[in-house]
Motif scaffolding. Structure first.
Motif, PDB file in Angstrom:
ATOM      1  N   GLY A 205       0.804  -1.220   0.000  1.00 51.61           N
ATOM      2  CA  GLY A 205       0.000   0.000   0.000  1.00 51.61           C
ATOM      3  C   GLY A 205       0.837   1.269   0.000  1.00 51.61           C
ATOM      4  O   GLY A 205       0.354   2.343   0.344  1.00 51.61           O
ATOM      5  N   GLY A 206       2.137   1.165  -0.352  1.00 46.64           N
ATOM      6  CA  GLY A 206       3.016   2.339  -0.383  1.00 46.64           C
ATOM      7  C   GLY A 206       3.608   2.687   0.979  1.00 46.64           C
ATOM      8  O   GLY A 206       4.314   3.683   1.129  1.00 46.64           O
ATOM      9  N   THR A 207       3.345   1.860   1.990  1.00 43.35           N
ATOM     10  CA  THR A 207       3.848   2.131   3.351  1.00 43.35           C
ATOM     11  C   THR A 207       5.272   1.601   3.525  1.00 43.35           C
ATOM     12  O   THR A 207       5.594   0.506   3.055  1.00 43.35           O
ATOM     13  CB  THR A 207       2.915   1.460   4.393  1.00 43.35           C
ATOM     14  N   LEU A 208       6.102   2.385   4.219  1.00 47.68           N
ATOM     15  CA  LEU A 208       7.501   2.000   4.463  1.00 47.68           C
ATOM     16  C   LEU A 208       7.732   1.721   5.944  1.00 47.68           C
ATOM     17  O   LEU A 208       7.106   2.344   6.806  1.00 47.68           O
ATOM     18  CB  LEU A 208       8.433   3.135   4.035  1.00 47.68           C
ATOM     19  N   LYS A 209       8.660   0.818   6.221  1.00 45.44           N
ATOM     20  CA  LYS A 209       9.039   0.524   7.611  1.00 45.44           C
ATOM     21  C   LYS A 209      10.536   0.313   7.674  1.00 45.44           C
ATOM     22  O   LYS A 209      11.167  -0.044   6.675  1.00 45.44           O
ATOM     23  CB  LYS A 209       8.361  -0.770   8.098  1.00 45.44           C
ATOM     24  N   GLU A 210      11.097   0.505   8.883  1.00 41.86           N
ATOM     25  CA  GLU A 210      12.494   0.144   9.096  1.00 41.86           C
ATOM     26  C   GLU A 210      12.533  -1.203   9.812  1.00 41.86           C
ATOM     27  O   GLU A 210      11.519  -1.649  10.360  1.00 41.86           O
ATOM     28  CB  GLU A 210      13.193   1.233   9.895  1.00 41.86           C
ATOM     29  N   LEU A 211      13.724  -1.838   9.818  1.00 39.80           N
ATOM     30  CA  LEU A 211      13.854  -3.197  10.360  1.00 39.80           C
ATOM     31  C   LEU A 211      13.287  -3.287  11.784  1.00 39.80           C
ATOM     32  O   LEU A 211      13.622  -2.467  12.647  1.00 39.80           O
ATOM     33  CB  LEU A 211      15.333  -3.621  10.361  1.00 39.80           C
ATOM     34  N   ASN A 212      12.438  -4.301  11.967  1.00 41.06           N
ATOM     35  CA  ASN A 212      11.833  -4.622  13.256  1.00 41.06           C
ATOM     36  C   ASN A 212      10.892  -3.554  13.807  1.00 41.06           C
ATOM     37  O   ASN A 212      10.437  -3.658  14.950  1.00 41.06           O
ATOM     38  CB  ASN A 212      12.903  -4.966  14.312  1.00 41.06           C
ATOM     39  N   GLU A 213      10.579  -2.546  13.003  1.00 46.85           N
ATOM     40  CA  GLU A 213       9.544  -1.594  13.401  1.00 46.85           C
ATOM     41  C   GLU A 213       8.221  -2.367  13.379  1.00 46.85           C
ATOM     42  O   GLU A 213       8.019  -3.233  12.518  1.00 46.85           O
ATOM     43  CB  GLU A 213       9.507  -0.472  12.364  1.00 46.85           C
ATOM     44  N   SER A 214       7.327  -2.031  14.286  1.00 41.25           N
ATOM     45  CA  SER A 214       6.065  -2.772  14.326  1.00 41.25           C
ATOM     46  C   SER A 214       5.361  -2.679  12.976  1.00 41.25           C
ATOM     47  O   SER A 214       5.275  -1.601  12.385  1.00 41.25           O
ATOM     48  CB  SER A 214       5.171  -2.179  15.415  1.00 41.25           C
ATOM     49  N   LEU A 215       4.864  -3.827  12.506  1.00 40.30           N
ATOM     50  CA  LEU A 215       4.150  -3.814  11.224  1.00 40.30           C
ATOM     51  C   LEU A 215       2.724  -3.302  11.397  1.00 40.30           C
ATOM     52  O   LEU A 215       2.017  -3.094  10.423  1.00 40.30           O
ATOM     53  CB  LEU A 215       4.137  -5.217  10.595  1.00 40.30           C
ATOM     54  N   ASP A 216       2.311  -3.079  12.628  1.00 40.55           N
ATOM     55  CA  ASP A 216       0.995  -2.488  12.855  1.00 40.55           C
ATOM     56  C   ASP A 216       1.002  -1.085  12.281  1.00 40.55           C
ATOM     57  O   ASP A 216       2.028  -0.425  12.237  1.00 40.55           O
ATOM     58  CB  ASP A 216       0.696  -2.357  14.369  1.00 40.55           C
ATOM     59  N   VAL A 217      -0.173  -0.638  11.877  1.00 42.11           N
ATOM     60  CA  VAL A 217      -0.255   0.718  11.348  1.00 42.11           C
ATOM     61  C   VAL A 217       0.088   1.709  12.450  1.00 42.11           C
ATOM     62  O   VAL A 217      -0.142   1.445  13.625  1.00 42.11           O
ATOM     63  CB  VAL A 217      -1.658   0.996  10.797  1.00 42.11           C
ATOM     64  N   GLY A 218       0.673   2.842  12.067  1.00 39.78           N
ATOM     65  CA  GLY A 218       1.167   3.808  13.044  1.00 39.78           C
ATOM     66  C   GLY A 218       0.097   4.365  13.961  1.00 39.78           C
ATOM     67  O   GLY A 218      -0.066   3.936  15.108  1.00 39.78           O
ATOM     68  N   ALA A 219      -0.673   5.321  13.442  1.00 38.52           N
ATOM     69  CA  ALA A 219      -1.638   6.006  14.290  1.00 38.52           C
ATOM     70  C   ALA A 219      -2.880   5.143  14.496  1.00 38.52           C
ATOM     71  O   ALA A 219      -3.201   4.303  13.667  1.00 38.52           O
ATOM     72  CB  ALA A 219      -2.018   7.309  13.628  1.00 38.52           C
ATOM     73  N   ASN A 220      -3.552   5.371  15.621  1.00 39.02           N
ATOM     74  CA  ASN A 220      -4.769   4.597  15.864  1.00 39.02           C
ATOM     75  C   ASN A 220      -5.965   5.538  15.919  1.00 39.02           C
ATOM     76  O   ASN A 220      -6.195   6.212  16.909  1.00 39.02           O
ATOM     77  CB  ASN A 220      -4.635   3.797  17.161  1.00 39.02           C
TER      78      ASN A 220
END
Ligand code: SF4
Length: 400
Positions: A107-122
Motif C-alpha cells: 500500500g506504499g507504506t515503508l518501515k524500518e527493520l523490526n519496526e512494528s508492522l501495525d499501522v502507526g496512528a490509531n
C-alpha cells in the motif's frame, strides 16, 4: 487502525509495494543526503525477483538520477521481517556517507527493520468487525457513521478526491488504445469492452471495461488510486463507476460508499496484510473485492450485518489465491483478475442482500484465515514469479 488516507492514495502504478514504496523511499533518502554524488540501491527478496516487471529500478533511478544511480538485484538476500527489502547507499567522492535498509510493506507504506508492522496512528476505537458491529448496534448507528466519527473531519472531501481520481483513471483507460509496456506485448482491451457496453448497455460489460481500464492504466505506470494496492486498483473504481454511469448515482454518495469499503480494507490491513509479497493475491484482489462488495451493499441500502456479510463472502472465496505475475509484470493474471473480481463483488453483494445478514463464518475469522493461509503459502506464490502461471509460461517459452 490508521486513517483511510493511508489506505487510499493517489500514485503511479504498477505496484504500491514495488513502485510507490520504493519511489517514496528514494525520495526520502535523497532528501537526507542532498550532498551525495552517487547512489547504489540493492533490491532484495521479492523486490529483486519481480522488480524489473514492476518498474522498481526505473522509478528509483528517476528519483535519484539515472546517470549516478546503480540498482543491483539480489534475490538471494531475504529478511524474515518482510520480503520487500531494499538498501540505499549514498556516496560522495567515492566515500560512503550512509546506508539505510528500508522495507516496503504494501500500500506504499515503508518501515524500518523490526519496526512494528501495525499501522502507526490509531484512529479507531475498535479494530475488529465483531466489536464494531456490537458498538454500532448499541449506538444505533451505521458503519459509515462509525468511520465518520473515527476519521479526521475532512475525510468525506478526501474520499471525493479519491473517487474523482479513480474515475479519471477509468475514463483515460476506456479510450486509450495500444500495447502495454513490457515484454508480454499485451493489447489494451478496455476500449473494446467499452464499445460493447455502449452497444448492449449491459452493466456487466461496463464493470469489465472500467476494471480493465484502470488496471491497464496501472500497468502503464499511470496515475491510479491504491484500493487497497496498485495491482488491485481496478476493482473498486469499476464498481463505483458502474453505479455512477449506469445507475446514475451521485458522486457524494459514492464517496461515502468508498469509506464503507475502506473500513473493510483497513480491517484486513490492520489484522492481516494487503501485501501480495506477504500473503499472496488473496490480500490484494481478495481485499479489493471485499471492499467493493461492502461499498455495493451500502449503496443498495444493506444493513450493517448485510454489509459485513457481503465483504465476508467476497473475501472467503478468494482465500488461498496466489500471486504469480507472469514475467513479473502486473498484467497476467492481474488485469483480468480485477475485472472478474469486480463482477464477483456485485455478486457477493446480491447474495448477502438475499439474506438478513446472518451467516456462519464472520469477517474477522476470514481475515485471520487469510493471514494464516498467507503464512502457509510457499514463497513461490508470493510475488516472486517463481511458481504458478509465471513458471508455466517460463517453461513453455524455454521449450519453444
Ligand atoms: S497476482 Fe495479484 S497480488 Fe500478484 S501482482 Fe497481480 S494483482 Fe498483485
Amino acid at each position: 487502525m490508521d486513517t483511510l488516507k493511508e489506505l487510499f492514495k493517489i500514485g503511479n502504478g504498477p505496484s504500491s509495494s514495488h513502485t510507490m514504496g520504493p519511489k517514496k523511499a528514494a525520495t526520502m533518502f535523497l532528501e537526507e543526503h542532498p550532498e551525495a554524488d552517487r547512489f547504489v540501491v540493492e533490491l532484495y527478496g521479492s523486490l529483486a525477483l519481480t522488480g524489473k516487471g514492476h518498474l522498481t529500478d526505473w522509478i528509483i533511478k528517476q528519483v535519484l538520477g539515472e546517470e549516478r544511480t546503480e540498482v543491483l538485484f539480489r534475490p538471494e538476500v531475504t529478511h524474515a521481517y518482510h520480503p520487500n527489502a531494499m538498501k540505499f547507499f549514498a556516496y560522495q567522492n567515492d566515500e560512503l556517507l550512509s546506508e539505510k535498509l528500508i522495507f516496503s510493506v504494501g500500500g506504499g507504506t515503508l518501515k524500518e527493520l523490526n519496526e512494528s508492522l501495525d499501522v502507526g496512528a490509531n484512529y479507531y476505537k475498535y479494530n475488529t468487525m465483531r466489536e464494531i458491529l456490537e458498538y454500532t448496534e448499541e449506538k444505533g448507528i451505521s458503519l459509515l457513521d462509525y468511520v465518520l466519527e473515527s476519521e479526521p473531519q475532512d475525510i468525506v472531501d478526501y474520499a471525493l478526491t479519491m473517487v474523482e481520481a479513480m474515475f479519471a483513471a477509468v475514463e483515460r483507460g476506456l479510450v486509450t488504445e495500444g500495447v502495454l509496456p513490457g515484454k508480454l506485448r499485451l493489447k489494451r482491451r478496455a476500449p473494446g469492452f467499452y464499445k460493447i457496453y455502449l452497444e448492449n448497455k449491459n452493466p456487466n460489460s461496463l464493470v469489465f471495461a472500467a476494471a480493465l481500464a484502470v488496471s491497464e492504466e496501472n500497468a502503464s505506470g499511470n496515475e491510479i488510486v491504491t484500493a487497497p494496492t496498485c495491482g488491485s486498483s481496478g476493482v473498486l473504481p469499476a464498481v463505483l463507476y458502474t453505479f455512477h454511469k449506469h445507475y446514475q448515482m451521485g458522486i457524494k454518495r459514492l464517496a461515502r460508499a468508498l469509506l464503507v469499503g475502506g473500513l473493510i480494507g483497513n480491517l484486513v490491513k490492520h489484522n492481516a496484510s494487503i501485501s501480495g509479497a506477504e500473503v499472496g493475491c488473496q490480500g490484494e484482489i481478495g481485499t479489493a473485492c471485499a471492499m467493493a462488495a461492502a461499498a455495493s451493499a451500502y449503496l443498495k441500502g444493506g444493513s450493517n450485518r448485510q454489509i459485513e456479510y457481503a465483504a465476508e463472502i467476497a473475501l472467503e472465496h478468494h482465500l488461498g489465491m496466489t500471486c504469480d505475475p507472469v514475467m513479473g509484470y502486473v498484467q497476467i493474471p492481474c488485469i483480468e483478475r480485477n475485472a472478474l473480481s469486480a463482477q464477483r463483488a456485485l455478486d457477493s453483494c446480491e447474495f448477502a442482500l438475499h439474506t438478513g445478514g446472518e451467516h456462519f463464518i464472520d469477517l474477522d475469522a476470514c481475515i485471520l484465515t487469510l493471514k494464516e493461509t498467507g503464512k502457509d503459502l510457499s514463497p513461490h506464490y508470493r510475488e516472486t514469479s517463481l511458481g504458478g502461471l509465471a513458471k508455466a509460461v517460463n517453461k513453455k517459452a524455454s521449450s519453444q
